[in-house]
Design a protein around this motif. Structure first.
Motif: not given
Length: 631
Positions: A180, A75, A47, A138-140, A93, A143, A71, A44, A51
């Motif tokens: 994603s 974000t 990522h 906060l991961r893909n 998410p 998604f 993502l 997270e 972002s």
């Protein structure tokens, strides 16, 4: 007393729509409540940092190590709107995880789920420990799960109505899913294999000119992917190198098994967190198999005795002979099951007769109270085999009926599928058969892939939830609700415990003990970090705050470097770093990150399952502050 007698009961006033809305609100609360309770996981933090760089520096180029671009763009967009923080980074998410519950509704509206099945599926999505945990993460993968479900809904609507707008929605879902993460093509392949097989076997009939819609969908999907993967034109070279890089990288990771595990790795996670869903999915799979046996037997009997295949006064077009979803309206030669018009009225609900095992009844209505969930006696519908059994009991059996006495398996199938000859059941069964294929194929794919990480479970859990909700009779629904207590307890434990938890779901989670280090850094002016693993510090000390930290991994073997007292805090690895620094005192040893250790808990797995305690594996840091030298 009169007022109490004259007013409708609470359950009498409760409708399906009200319950569905309550489940949606529950999902919303569980995903957004204390959304920043836990520190960022290692991934997270990475990522969110990328972002932030995209927002502040405008730099991004696709790297398969860190998955697809969607993502980062979403974000960064949230950071631009609401500011950069842990909570804001997790909003998308959490929103997608909540909307997944709403996507159960259109599947129900098409008649592929009964009311109880829809409610239980929505409830499981709302409270599943893995669905909640990774919706706050906060991961893909959440998604992917959302876009997979959206793609399924759009595909079902296209097969039902043949309208091109549903192709566009399906293509957008597929394209954004591919933007994603790299496993979306695997999901599309699983769906495609079933669809091709269904068309070849004439279970599904595509409308005329379907290939034009397929071309349109492919163009839309490729356009979406091209925009994001090229960074909106900034890196067009990725369009012809990105796919090869992704295949090369993930093939290497799978063969290396950097984060490996046995083929049954995810089964263990299901048993840890999703036992009710897993067990009910096994039951649903058995029920679906027996229903196929029952319907084939029934079709065979109707073929041999066509006069007895239809009940008196029944519309022969109302029941479709196939056990799979209805074809498109344009195919007049195919068997078609009309979609039930789902309203609040009693006659619009598909009701199955109550047998001794009470299987097959999805809902029942109470006309007097207006409740869609109050009990109502149903007149059993006798199948041909049941009538033959009654004749035999009455002494009217012939040699032929004795010879054709149902086997134990046939009797079990008939009992578990009581009501299979009702309008709409073929859609429930057909959708469940697809979900079984989806579930089994997903379990197989992720068992083979060498990289075993906990968040990949959501792609296997999603179809499993729908299989678990099949034939949700009153008794089965009560059982599902009772078993949901386990899901709620585990969900609360993994998602809302404000401390380090001894669970495999965390993979490698940054420790809450880092907050002690953050307080020291904030109180001082200069901090030196001498360890190689620095995350999540770059995220938590970004922008202007980045000046507070100096990363000096090369100084790890030379504590005399700090003799001048320049730094207010020194961070060194433990035990691989140095244990004392001239002019400083060692304040604490804290966890930087932690994980569940099978090696430290292997001799007490039963006790661990119930108490979730034991020793954690961890990476530790020594903290030094100015003062007297201590050993």
């Amino acid at each position: 007393m009169e007022a109490a007698d004259s007013s409708p009961t609470f359950l009498g006033r409760l409708r399906f729509e009200h319950l569905f809305i309550l489940i949606f609100i529950l999902a919303l609360v569980l995903r957004f409540l204390f959304l920043d309770l836990k520190l960022f996981h290692h991934d997270e933090a990475v990522h969110a940092w990328f972002s932030f760089k995209l927002l502040t520096e405008g730099t991004y180029v696709y790297d398969p190590v860190y998955h697809g671009p969607l993502l980062y763009y979403t974000t960064a967009g949230m950071f631009a709107l609401l500011g950069d923080s842990d909570l804001v980074a997790r909003i998308v998410p959490a929103l997608l995880g909540t909307l997944m519950v709403l996507l159960v509704w259109p599947i129900y509206r098409l008649g592929y789920l009964g009311k109880r099945s829809a409610l239980i599926a929505a409830l499981f999505l709302a409270i599943s420990p893995n669905m909640v945990y990774f919706s706050r993460f906060l991961r893909n993968d959440i998604f992917i799960a959302f876009f997979t479900l959206l793609f399924l809904v759009a595909l079902l609507y296209y097969l039902e109505y043949g309208q091109r707008r549903y192709v566009v929605v399906a293509a957008l879902a597929a394209g954004l899913g591919c933007c994603s993460k790299e496993n979306m093509p695997l999901i599309l392949m699983i769906f495609g294999v079933f669809l091709v097989a269904a068309v070849l076997l004439k279970w599904v009939h595509l409308k005329k000119g379907w290939w034009l819609d397929f071309i349109l969908g492919s163009v839309v999907m490729l356009a979406v992917g091209s925009l994001f993967y090229s960074s909106f034109g900034a890196h067009p070279e990725v369009l012809w190198t990105g796919a090869f890089q992704a295949i090369e990288h993930w093939t290497a990771m799978s063969s290396q098994q950097r984060l490996g595990g046995p083929p049954y790795f995810y089964i263990l996670l299901f048993l840890l967190y999703e036992v009710p869903i897993y067990l009910l999915a096994l039951v649903g799979t058995l029920q679906a198999a027996l229903c196929v046996i029952f319907l084939r037997k029934k079709k065979q009997q109707e073929t041999e005795h066509p006069a007895s295949g239809t009940r008196t006064g029944e519309d022969t077009d109302a029941v479709c002979e196939t056990s799979l979803p209805a074809p498109d309206e344009d195919e007049t030669e195919s068997c078609r099951m009309p979609v039930p018009e789902v309203t609040a009225a009693a006659e619009d609900e598909i009701s199955y007769s109550e047998s001794d095992v009470n299987v097959g009844s999805d809902t029942s209505l109470n006309a007097e109270s207006g409740s869609e969930f109050a009990p109502e006696p149903a007149e059993p519908i006798k199948t041909q085999t049941e009538a033959a059994d009654e004749d035999a009991t009455a002494g009217k059996a012939t040699p032929q009926t004795e010879e054709r006495a149902p086997s134990f398996l046939s009797r079990m199938a008939r009992a578990l599928c009581d009501g299979a000859d009702q309008p709409g059941f073929d859609r429930h069964l057909g959708f469940t058969l697809f979900c079984i294929w989806w579930m089994v194929a997903s379990l197989g794919v992720y068992a083979i892939i060498g990289e075993k990480v906990p968040w990949l479970i959501v792609h296997q859990l999603l179809p499993m939830i729908f299989v678990a909700a099949f034939l949700m009779t009153r008794k089965k629904a009560v059982l599902a609700l009772a078993l949901s207590v386990f899901l709620i307890v585990m969900m609360a434990h993994v998602a809302f415990t404000p401390a380090d938890i001894n669970e495999p779901i965390v993979q490698v989670q940054n420790s809450e003990e880092l907050r002690e280090l953050f307080a020291l850094i904030d109180a001082g002016n200069k901090t030196a970090v001498t360890t190689e693993g620095v995350w999540p510090l770059p995220w938590y000390y970004r922008g202007d705050r980045a000046e507070k930290i100096t990363y000096l991994s090369s100084a790890a073997d030379n504590p005399d470097h700090f003799a001048d007292g320049t730094y207010d805090v020194i961070v060194s690895g433990s035990p691989d770093g140095f244990s004392d620094v001239p002019g400083y005192q060692r304040k604490d040893v804290i966890r930087q990150s932690y994980w569940f250790s099978i090696y430290d808990n292997g001799d007490r797995l039963v006790a661990y399952y119930f108490f979730r305690d034991g020793k954690l594996g961890s990476v530790n840091w020594n903290l030094f502050v100015p003062g007297n030298t201590t050993a």
